[in-house]
Design a protein around this motif. Sequence first.
Motif, PDB file in Angstrom:
ATOM      1  N   GLU A  11       0.811  -1.211   0.000  1.00  0.00           N
ATOM      2  CA  GLU A  11       0.000   0.000   0.000  1.00  0.00           C
ATOM      3  C   GLU A  11       0.848   1.266   0.000  1.00  0.00           C
ATOM      4  O   GLU A  11       0.460   2.283  -0.575  1.00  0.00           O
ATOM      5  CB  GLU A  11      -0.933  -0.013   1.225  1.00  0.00           C
ATOM      6  CG  GLU A  11      -1.991   1.073   1.231  1.00  0.00           C
ATOM      7  CD  GLU A  11      -3.117   0.842   0.227  1.00  0.00           C
ATOM      8  OE1 GLU A  11      -3.855   1.806  -0.047  1.00  0.00           O
ATOM      9  OE2 GLU A  11      -3.259  -0.302  -0.261  1.00  0.00           O
ATOM     10  N   SER A  16      -4.314   2.194  -2.960  1.00  0.00           N
ATOM     11  CA  SER A  16      -5.529   1.817  -3.675  1.00  0.00           C
ATOM     12  C   SER A  16      -6.285   3.045  -4.163  1.00  0.00           C
ATOM     13  O   SER A  16      -6.523   3.986  -3.407  1.00  0.00           O
ATOM     14  CB  SER A  16      -6.438   0.993  -2.762  1.00  0.00           C
ATOM     15  OG  SER A  16      -5.799  -0.193  -2.359  1.00  0.00           O
ATOM     16  N   GLU A 334     -13.918  -3.893  -0.306  1.00  0.00           N
ATOM     17  CA  GLU A 334     -12.645  -3.256  -0.003  1.00  0.00           C
ATOM     18  C   GLU A 334     -12.155  -2.468  -1.214  1.00  0.00           C
ATOM     19  O   GLU A 334     -12.370  -2.863  -2.356  1.00  0.00           O
ATOM     20  CB  GLU A 334     -11.590  -4.298   0.380  1.00  0.00           C
ATOM     21  CG  GLU A 334     -11.929  -5.120   1.610  1.00  0.00           C
ATOM     22  CD  GLU A 334     -12.778  -6.321   1.287  1.00  0.00           C
ATOM     23  OE1 GLU A 334     -13.248  -6.419   0.127  1.00  0.00           O
ATOM     24  OE2 GLU A 334     -12.987  -7.153   2.182  1.00  0.00           O
ATOM     25  N   GLN A 336      -9.292  -2.248  -2.584  1.00  0.00           N
ATOM     26  CA  GLN A 336      -8.432  -3.009  -3.489  1.00  0.00           C
ATOM     27  C   GLN A 336      -9.250  -3.857  -4.456  1.00  0.00           C
ATOM     28  O   GLN A 336      -8.822  -4.114  -5.575  1.00  0.00           O
ATOM     29  CB  GLN A 336      -7.485  -3.933  -2.699  1.00  0.00           C
ATOM     30  CG  GLN A 336      -6.519  -3.202  -1.781  1.00  0.00           C
ATOM     31  CD  GLN A 336      -7.048  -3.160  -0.360  1.00  0.00           C
ATOM     32  OE1 GLN A 336      -8.266  -3.054  -0.132  1.00  0.00           O
ATOM     33  NE2 GLN A 336      -6.144  -3.240   0.600  1.00  0.00           N
ATOM     34  N   THR A 729     -20.067 -10.374   2.379  1.00  0.00           N
ATOM     35  CA  THR A 729     -19.118  -9.313   2.725  1.00  0.00           C
ATOM     36  C   THR A 729     -19.214  -8.116   1.790  1.00  0.00           C
ATOM     37  O   THR A 729     -18.521  -7.119   1.999  1.00  0.00           O
ATOM     38  CB  THR A 729     -17.682  -9.855   2.701  1.00  0.00           C
ATOM     39  OG1 THR A 729     -17.421 -10.438   1.416  1.00  0.00           O
ATOM     40  CG2 THR A 729     -17.479 -10.893   3.794  1.00  0.00           C
ATOM     41  N   TRP A 730     -20.035  -8.220   0.752  1.00  0.00           N
ATOM     42  CA  TRP A 730     -20.223  -7.105  -0.180  1.00  0.00           C
ATOM     43  C   TRP A 730     -21.552  -6.416   0.127  1.00  0.00           C
ATOM     44  O   TRP A 730     -22.580  -7.077   0.286  1.00  0.00           O
ATOM     45  CB  TRP A 730     -20.250  -7.598  -1.622  1.00  0.00           C
ATOM     46  CG  TRP A 730     -18.927  -8.082  -2.143  1.00  0.00           C
ATOM     47  CD1 TRP A 730     -17.786  -8.300  -1.439  1.00  0.00           C
ATOM     48  CD2 TRP A 730     -18.629  -8.421  -3.501  1.00  0.00           C
ATOM     49  NE1 TRP A 730     -16.789  -8.752  -2.263  1.00  0.00           N
ATOM     50  CE2 TRP A 730     -17.270  -8.833  -3.536  1.00  0.00           C
ATOM     51  CE3 TRP A 730     -19.360  -8.416  -4.686  1.00  0.00           C
ATOM     52  CZ2 TRP A 730     -16.644  -9.240  -4.710  1.00  0.00           C
ATOM     53  CZ3 TRP A 730     -18.738  -8.822  -5.854  1.00  0.00           C
ATOM     54  CH2 TRP A 730     -17.395  -9.223  -5.876  1.00  0.00           C
TER      55      TRP A 730
END
Length: 790
Positions: A11, A16, A334, A336, A729-730
């Motif tokens: 990172e 990102s 996320e 990323q 998780t989305w």
Amino acid sequence: MIPRKFELLPEHLYPSQEWAIVETAFSQPWMGNAETIFALSNGFIGVRGLPEEGRPTIESASFCNGFHETWPIVHAEEAYGFARTGQTMVNVPDATLLKLYVDDEPFFLPTARMVEYHRELDFRTGVLSRTIHWAAPSGKQVYITSRRLVSLEYRHLAAISYEVTVDTDAPVVISSQLLNRQDSFASDERGNGGPLSDPRRSKGFTQRVLNARHHLERDLRVCTGYRTTNSGMVLGAGMDHIMETDNPWQMQRSWSEDLGKVVFTVDARPNVPINITKFFTYHTSRTVPAVEVVDRACRTLDRAMRDGYQHLEERQRSFLGEFWSHADVQVDAEPQVQQAIRWNIFQLCQASARAETTGIPAKGLTGQAYEGHYFWDTEIYVTPFLTYTDPRVSRNLLRFRHSMLGHARDRARELSESGALFPWRTINGEEASSYYAAGTAQYHINADIAYAIKNYLDARGDFDLVAEVGAEILVETARLWCDLGFFSPETGDFHIHGVTGPDEYTTVVNDNTFTNLMARRNLRFAAAMVRRLREERPEAYAHLVHETGLIETEWAEWDLAADAMYIPFDMERGILPQDDNFLEKERWDFAGTPIDRYPLLLHFHPLVIYRHQVIKQADVVLAMVLLGDEFTLEDKRRNFDYYDPLTTGDSSLSACVQSILAAEIGYEEKALEYFQYALFMDLANVAGNVVDGAHIASTGGVWMAITYGFGGMRNYNGALSFDPRLPSTWGSLSFRIRYHESRIEVTLERECYRFELIEGDPADITVCGTPLKLLPGKPLEVAAPEAKPE
């Protein structure tokens, strides 16, 4: 699938961003990866993400799709019908070079003292930009900015805008070069041309490849026409410049067969910028002389010089604006993940946008691995994305396959078969796979091409393409299956022996299930399309009969073979054996195989691998995805459960397919795990060879894993349906598709699914088993069913 440890881009070096890949510092350990990740292409021209100053590099390369050299394949032991001529995409002269010297000191990234460094590839503009503040050894402060693009609008054109400013008086030299790296170096630093280390790598050449046949110098322009030694192809490569500065400057031009230069010598004054715009172009041909391709290059440069660099950026942004309006995928996940999704989709754009009259190499134009060959990857992994987002390109690719039909007919004759056999790997239409067991034996490529035609028809309803080119392919592929297979005198079953399926760790087998299933679909589709053509397009049917010698009794033979097709089945396990004796083999000792012994193909003799139940890439599981309407959910679950532990994932084609089926059968955790492997295949170097180029099939598989897997999209015989599997998780998932003459936006959230007709005709769809009709201005919302536990 064998767990693979992969490392996301650090990172602090690569923060990102949703619409860009950013590099905040030069790092030699990540340099090879970055050359691929920052590569630019338009489907015809490709340049790797090298610094403009030319050093340092791991693999310095530029490419033109389809431009190749041939070479004799030397077999240790000869046999009739072996492929005789290899084909390798040529590293064309590099025009990205702008070498910089201040006070006669070269700017060299590894040793330069950086005050500031920022490099960025923006997916919305298609521009690779860079900003550098260099504290030169003399103490002078040097500011460098560059912007590079490969035009998506103009197929043969690329450009660089390069600006240098110094804080005090200084002599500045900028050497703009057109360098023939292909013949300047017999092999690169990693051993191309040396001992074989990885069969996926490209072949090096020991003899000269590019021979100058014509040359032109004028003002700030240098153009050279080359002819390859063996293939006889012709290349015109040229560069021209616009110099803008208030500093005194001079120019010197020089040329040799391998190096053209335009050197700018500037007496730089404090804070007075030096701006050089460099346009470069490539034209290729199989037939015209070098003087003609040089003339074409000059015409391209004339237009570029007239319009200017800013015009190219404006057209690039417009092109990509249109592209993203059809192809963007948005996830609430996320950062990323969103970044990686768009990078993968951007690679699909770069690989295909201007690939007219060519195929799509396995690495696109980001690297030379696999020799720049076209495989079945295109039809199974790339055309689904194109068919639903940019059907123009999909049509072009299918027409390109049709252009190879003559060679495919010749190859079938060479293998004592009727019809046509498309090459396993090729550039010019001839088979170039020297290892027939994992190459020519993969007859399923015929059915894969037929499948792509059917998928296009189901999605677009465009029977014109079938009439123009598809029917002829279908006739000749169906003929091959009928000749290759045979009816058992004992059972009447139709068998296909001596073939290799998608899994290259199991070769030359009898009744590979994937091949038989796909061949059956090919035969039935061919018969149906010929009948339809006779009824609806009698003139096109008459042309087909003339071109192929088709007789009506053949259709009945195709239907008989399809109806009698033998599909292996194991009653005890309730699964489809990968082939007729796969289940009789000893299972591979996965527990005793260290992780550093994968991929197996680099550490074990093929015979060792062939004797075991071990799978390089999804085979039966892929059949369950492509032909899902032929199997129940329980069929899919039993087969996934059996084959998943045997699959190494040594192929980049596997993870996306396993993700799709895992999502469908309710294995959310596995679906996400495999999706992560596919999504970060290149950005996290999952396969360990991103330096050799991007895995274009995997990038297409990422889109499929999202839309087919998590979006639950299916299109069986033209009936579009959705049965979403949104990961827990989305927060949400949104994408758009083209279906027939409609554009549909799909938005999936935890509580409800939304479908909207963006433009075009009303569309019939099915959502979670309920038929619905999409009408203009009337979005539909469907309550999401309660999630079921795994």
